[in-house]
Every structure is written in C-alpha cells, then in structure tokens.
Write an enzyme that holds these catalytic residues in place. Structure first.
Site, mmCIF file in Angstrom:
data_model
loop_
_atom_site.group_PDB
_atom_site.id
_atom_site.type_symbol
_atom_site.label_atom_id
_atom_site.label_comp_id
_atom_site.label_asym_id
_atom_site.label_seq_id
_atom_site.Cartn_x
_atom_site.Cartn_y
_atom_site.Cartn_z
ATOM 1 N N ARG A 187 0.814 -1.232 0.000
ATOM 2 C CA ARG A 187 0.000 0.000 0.000
ATOM 3 C C ARG A 187 0.843 1.276 0.000
ATOM 4 O O ARG A 187 0.475 2.283 0.599
ATOM 5 C CB ARG A 187 -0.962 0.057 1.185
ATOM 6 C CG ARG A 187 -2.092 -0.889 1.146
ATOM 7 C CD ARG A 187 -2.968 -0.778 -0.095
ATOM 8 N NE ARG A 187 -3.771 -1.971 -0.157
ATOM 9 C CZ ARG A 187 -3.342 -3.111 -0.730
ATOM 10 N NH1 ARG A 187 -2.177 -3.164 -1.347
ATOM 11 N NH2 ARG A 187 -4.100 -4.169 -0.713
ATOM 12 N N SER A 264 -10.533 0.447 3.408
ATOM 13 C CA SER A 264 -9.832 0.147 4.661
ATOM 14 C C SER A 264 -9.211 1.433 5.197
ATOM 15 O O SER A 264 -8.482 2.111 4.479
ATOM 16 C CB SER A 264 -8.711 -0.858 4.410
ATOM 17 O OG SER A 264 -9.253 -2.026 3.854
ATOM 18 N N GLU A 368 -4.379 4.322 6.201
ATOM 19 C CA GLU A 368 -4.077 4.084 4.779
ATOM 20 C C GLU A 368 -4.344 5.325 3.920
ATOM 21 O O GLU A 368 -3.563 5.630 3.025
ATOM 22 C CB GLU A 368 -4.915 2.902 4.273
ATOM 23 C CG GLU A 368 -4.606 2.534 2.840
ATOM 24 C CD GLU A 368 -5.492 1.414 2.311
ATOM 25 O OE1 GLU A 368 -5.471 0.316 2.897
ATOM 26 O OE2 GLU A 368 -6.197 1.646 1.322
HETATM 27 C C1 LIG Z 1 -15.411 1.462 -0.872
HETATM 28 C C2 LIG Z 1 -13.902 1.544 -1.070
HETATM 29 C C3 LIG Z 1 -13.165 0.388 -1.304
HETATM 30 C C4 LIG Z 1 -11.771 0.462 -1.511
HETATM 31 N N1 LIG Z 1 -11.070 -0.689 -1.753
HETATM 32 C C5 LIG Z 1 -9.736 -0.649 -1.957
HETATM 33 C C6 LIG Z 1 -8.999 -1.865 -2.211
HETATM 34 O O1 LIG Z 1 -9.558 -2.950 -2.289
HETATM 35 N N2 LIG Z 1 -7.653 -1.757 -2.384
HETATM 36 C C7 LIG Z 1 -7.005 -0.555 -2.340
HETATM 37 O O2 LIG Z 1 -5.771 -0.547 -2.519
HETATM 38 N N3 LIG Z 1 -7.682 0.602 -2.133
HETATM 39 C C8 LIG Z 1 -9.026 0.588 -1.933
HETATM 40 N N4 LIG Z 1 -9.716 1.748 -1.691
HETATM 41 C C9 LIG Z 1 -8.991 3.027 -1.618
HETATM 42 C C10 LIG Z 1 -9.020 3.829 -2.939
HETATM 43 O O3 LIG Z 1 -10.095 3.457 -3.738
HETATM 44 C C11 LIG Z 1 -7.723 3.676 -3.741
HETATM 45 O O4 LIG Z 1 -6.620 4.076 -2.977
HETATM 46 C C12 LIG Z 1 -7.764 4.511 -5.030
HETATM 47 O O5 LIG Z 1 -6.674 4.159 -5.851
HETATM 48 C C13 LIG Z 1 -7.740 6.014 -4.782
HETATM 49 O O6 LIG Z 1 -7.958 6.647 -6.028
HETATM 50 P P1 LIG Z 1 -8.551 8.117 -6.133
HETATM 51 O O7 LIG Z 1 -8.513 8.501 -7.563
HETATM 52 O O8 LIG Z 1 -9.883 8.159 -5.477
HETATM 53 O O9 LIG Z 1 -7.475 8.944 -5.295
HETATM 54 P P2 LIG Z 1 -7.751 10.263 -4.435
HETATM 55 O O10 LIG Z 1 -8.480 9.886 -3.187
HETATM 56 O O11 LIG Z 1 -8.332 11.320 -5.270
HETATM 57 O O12 LIG Z 1 -6.259 10.643 -4.040
HETATM 58 C C14 LIG Z 1 -5.533 9.851 -3.124
HETATM 59 C C15 LIG Z 1 -4.084 10.361 -3.069
HETATM 60 O O13 LIG Z 1 -3.447 10.066 -4.304
HETATM 61 C C16 LIG Z 1 -2.989 11.265 -4.923
HETATM 62 N N5 LIG Z 1 -3.225 11.153 -6.357
HETATM 63 C C17 LIG Z 1 -4.402 10.877 -6.953
HETATM 64 N N6 LIG Z 1 -4.221 10.849 -8.292
HETATM 65 C C18 LIG Z 1 -2.913 11.115 -8.518
HETATM 66 C C19 LIG Z 1 -2.126 11.239 -9.691
HETATM 67 N N7 LIG Z 1 -2.654 11.084 -10.903
HETATM 68 N N8 LIG Z 1 -0.805 11.535 -9.554
HETATM 69 C C20 LIG Z 1 -0.249 11.703 -8.328
HETATM 70 N N9 LIG Z 1 -0.955 11.614 -7.175
HETATM 71 C C21 LIG Z 1 -2.277 11.322 -7.281
HETATM 72 C C22 LIG Z 1 -3.809 12.383 -4.298
HETATM 73 O O14 LIG Z 1 -3.108 13.583 -4.303
HETATM 74 C C23 LIG Z 1 -4.003 11.882 -2.885
HETATM 75 O O15 LIG Z 1 -2.877 12.180 -2.115
HETATM 76 C C24 LIG Z 1 -11.105 1.710 -1.489
HETATM 77 C C25 LIG Z 1 -11.876 2.875 -1.262
HETATM 78 C C26 LIG Z 1 -13.246 2.794 -1.055
HETATM 79 C C27 LIG Z 1 -14.047 4.059 -0.838
#
Ligand SMILES: Cc1cc2nc3c(=O)[nH]c(=O)nc-3n(C[C@H](O)[C@H](O)[C@H](O)COP(=O)(O)OP(=O)(O)OC[C@H]3O[C@@H](n4cnc5c(N)ncnc54)[C@H](O)[C@@H]3O)c2cc1C
Length: 380
Positions: A187, A264, A368
């Site tokens: 992670r 998580s 996380e």
């Molecule tokens: C219901 C639910 C289930 C989930 N299940 C999982 C799972 O099974 N496994 C898992 O690993 N995660 C899981 N997650 C967490 C999440 O979905 C992931 O971490 C996802 O990849 C975040 O993507 P986002 O676009 O929403 O990022 P954001 O929340 O928009 O950003 C998260 C971070 O990443 C940075 N970021 C985003 N995009 C970029 C980019 N293009 N370049 C540089 N930095 C960037 C942002 O600045 C921020 O710091 C879950 C979340 C939810 C709500």
C-alpha cells in the site's frame, strides 16, 4: 471568481479572479469556494477557494505550471476515495485530475490518470483481455492506482503495471517511468504523500487469451473452485470479485452509508521479525486459544488490522446506530459517514480505535488514506 467569496491564499480578491481567469485560459474548468466534501467518498472536507478541473493531460500540466509559478499550495484530487480532508478545507487550489482517455489493444491498456479505474477494468474484460480482473470494483482513478500500489484479492498494481507517465513538477519534465523506479511496497510507493510527481497516464500489461491473473486469494479461489495459482476466465473472476466486494460494502453505492468510506482505514500492521513472538504472546494473552490471522511479510509478520480492531472490542457498527461516524456494519476496517458526520467525527473514531488497539495489543495502526489538515495522532 465569485467576488463575494474571500480568496485566502493571495493578497486580495482581484488576484483570485486573475488566477481563475488564467486557469480558465489554460483550459481548466474553474469553480470558486467549493466544498471538498463534494469530491470525496467519505463526503467530508471543508471549502477550497478554487477548484480547477483538468480534462486532458495538457491542461493538467499547464494548470500545475500556473499554480506553481504563482506559489500557491495545491491539493491533487482524483476520485477522492483515499482522502480524509479536514473540516477547515484547504487554503489554495484543488486540482482535479480528470483526463480519461483510454487506448486498448489485446496485450495492453493505456489509461489517462483521471479515467475511472473500474471502467478501465471493465473495458479490458469486455474486450476479452485478462490481468486486471482481481482489482475490479476498487473506486477511484487509474492514475491513483500506482500511488498506493492498490491491491485486492491477492493482486497488486505493481505486478501488472508496465509504465507510468509522470510529470516532475519541479523540473517541468514529463517522462515514462518503469515500475522499478517507483519503490512499490505494501500500500505504498515513492508517489504516496507527496505531490511533486504527478501521474498523467498508466500502462498495464494484459493477457490476450482472456485468462485471469493466477488466483492466490483463498476466498476467491474457493468461490471459483480453483486451486491456488490457477487461472479462470477474466469475466468470471470479475463477477466473483464484485460479488465478494458487495458483501463487504467495498463497492461504492450512494444509497448505502456502509460504503461512504475510504475502504480500509488502516493498513495491516507488519510486526518486525524480532518483535513478533512478544506481540503474538500479548495478543494470545487477551484473546485466548483462537487462531490469530497472520501472514509472512518481507519485513516480518503481517497481522490483520480488521481482526485486531474487532478483538480489541470494536465490533461492526461501533459505536452504535446513533453515531454519525461508525465502523461499517459489514467490515470493521472501514470507517463510515452515516450521512451527517464531519471530518472531526471520523478523526475521533479513528483515534478511539487506534488507541484501543494499541492499549490492548501494543500494535499501532497506521492510516491508509492521505490525511489533509487532520491527524490521527492522539496527542494533537
Ligand atoms: C469502498 C472503497 C473500497 C476500496 N477498496 C480498496 C482496495 O480494495 N484496495 C485498495 O488498494 N484501495 C481501496 N480503496 C482506496 C481507494 O479506492 C484507492 O486508494 C484509489 O486508488 C484512490 O484513487 P482516487 O482517484 O480516489 O485517489 P484520491 O483519493 O483522489 O487521491 C488519493 C491520493 O493520491 C494522490 N493522487 C491521486 N491521483 C494522482 C495522480 N494522478 N498523480 C499523483 N498523485 C495522485 C492524491 O493527491 C491523494 O494524495 C477503497 C476505497 C473505497 C471508498
């Protein structure tokens, strides 16, 4: 920019208006005084003076160049599914990554950073290609998947990624980098909790024969009647993963408060090898003679954060139906907003659970998600 609203990071409103105009000229869609809660799956987060949404990589690069040249703090947001933003919001510009281009062939997919991750997975499966199916149903964007080395059901992004197109904001350089440059771990990666390197696009290897990645996760393999390491058609695996995720409230559903989360909230703790025996003895003294979920990890023994939370006395739905922020009723590792929670409510819940697990077992859980303007440290 709306003249009635204060712009807190520049001298006066005119500067804010000028900045908004410059960002519009760069191609961004600009809105003033936006509630960041609108952009996060937890539905919390205070206001930001300016939001600049970028629908192409070129606009994103130019937008960041403009804000960086003006010395204005920026918050990168994509799907908002791994962000806990405080109630005071963010004093600068939120830059929303929304470039969603998709290029698909039988052995690879290239997705813009802002593409919705599950739509990318669905498109590959529909095209008859395998590889990404175990990561079905994870919310958020394609570009964020390398940031925390997204993983689920025995597969991590690091094992499938071919390369990432990165913007180095300090040098103003865009280049493709390979996974060995990204320092992937459980992670995490070198991209997490920093914003000077921005993912513009990702490229993943696919299996043209349509078979899945090897099935390594017991619950999923059993459901598909597969031996450890066997493969199954990608579409079949995707359906099974989506069913399993739905049962744990790990699929976003606007009508289900159990999914108003960041997934998580804590990572599974890895206890260093030298300390493992003592930690396990402490746990055993409290829980008695039941199996303690534990897995070998590179740096020691990985424990299950959800199990520790439950054994420390925080069951599903804690602290109860009246609380605005609660553990999911289906999964103790998800902290959820039941509709009216503030970021402060979620932070308080996170602190309570974290302190309770530390007191019971001497294990400190680490969050996380990326925390903005909040901390789960008890002392602050
Ligand atoms: C219901 C639910 C289930 C989930 N299940 C999982 C799972 O099974 N496994 C898992 O690993 N995660 C899981 N997650 C967490 C999440 O979905 C992931 O971490 C996802 O990849 C975040 O993507 P986002 O676009 O929403 O990022 P954001 O929340 O928009 O950003 C998260 C971070 O990443 C940075 N970021 C985003 N995009 C970029 C980019 N293009 N370049 C540089 N930095 C960037 C942002 O600045 C921020 O710091 C879950 C979340 C939810 C709500």
């Amino acid at each position: 920019m709306d003249g009635r609203l204060p712009f807190r990071t520049v001298d006066h409103r005119d500067s804010g208006r000028r900045l908004a105009d410059t960002l519009r000229s760069a191609g961004a869609r600009v809105r003033a005084d936006v509630a960041l809660a609108e952009l996060t799956t937890l539905r919390v987060g205070g206001p930001v003076p300016l939001l600049a949404e970028c629908d192409s990589a070129e606009v994103l690069v130019e937008t960041l160049r403009v804000v960086d040249a003006a010395g204005i703090p920026t918050l990168l947001v994509a799907g908002g599914s791994n962000l806990l933003i405080g109630d005071r919001g963010f004093p600068g510009v939120a830059v929303r990554i929304a470039n969603a281009e998709l290029e698909l062939s039988d052995d690879r997919v290239v997705a813009g950073a802002g593409a919705v991750w599950d739509e990318v997975v669905a498109a590959t499966v529909a095209a008859g290609a395998g590889g990404l199916e175990c990561l079905s149903g994870i919310p958020g964007s394609a570009g964020a998947t390398p940031v925390q080395n997204v993983g689920a059901y025995g597969v991590e992004v690091a094992s499938l990624l071919r390369r990432v197109r990165l913007l180095d904001r300090r040098a103003g350089v865009v280049r493709w980098v390979t996974p060995d440059e990204l320092g992937f771990g459980y992670r995490t990666s070198v991209l997490k909790r920093r914003d000077d390197a921005v993912v513009l696009a990702v490229e993943f290897a696919l299996r043209p024969d349509g078979s899945s990645a090897p099935l390594r996760y017991g619950e999923l393999a059993r459901r598909l009647d597969a031996a450890d390491g066997a493969r199954r058609p990608a579409g079949m695996v995707r359906d099974a993963v989506l069913t399993l995720r739905r049962g744990k409230a790990m699929l976003l559903d606007p009508d289900d408060h159990d999914t108003w989360s960041v997934g998580s909230f804590f990572t599974n703790p890895v206890v260093p090898a030298a300390a493992a025996a003592e930690v396990l003895a402490t746990i055993r003294a409290r829980v008695g003679d039941i199996a303690i979920p534990q897995y070998p990890a590179a740096a020691g023994t990985k424990l299950s954060a959800g199990w520790l939370i439950e054994q420390a006395g925080f069951g599903k739905g804690f602290p109860g139906p009246a609380a605005p922020a609660r553990l999911s009723t289906k999964h103790t590792l998800a902290l959820t907003n039941r509709g009216t929670a503030s970021a402060a409510d979620l932070v308080e819940l996170a602190r309570t659970v974290r302190a309770g697990v530390a007191a019971a077992f001497g294990v400190t859980l680490e969050p996380e998600p990326v925390l903005v303007g909040v901390t789960v440290e008890a002392s602050k």
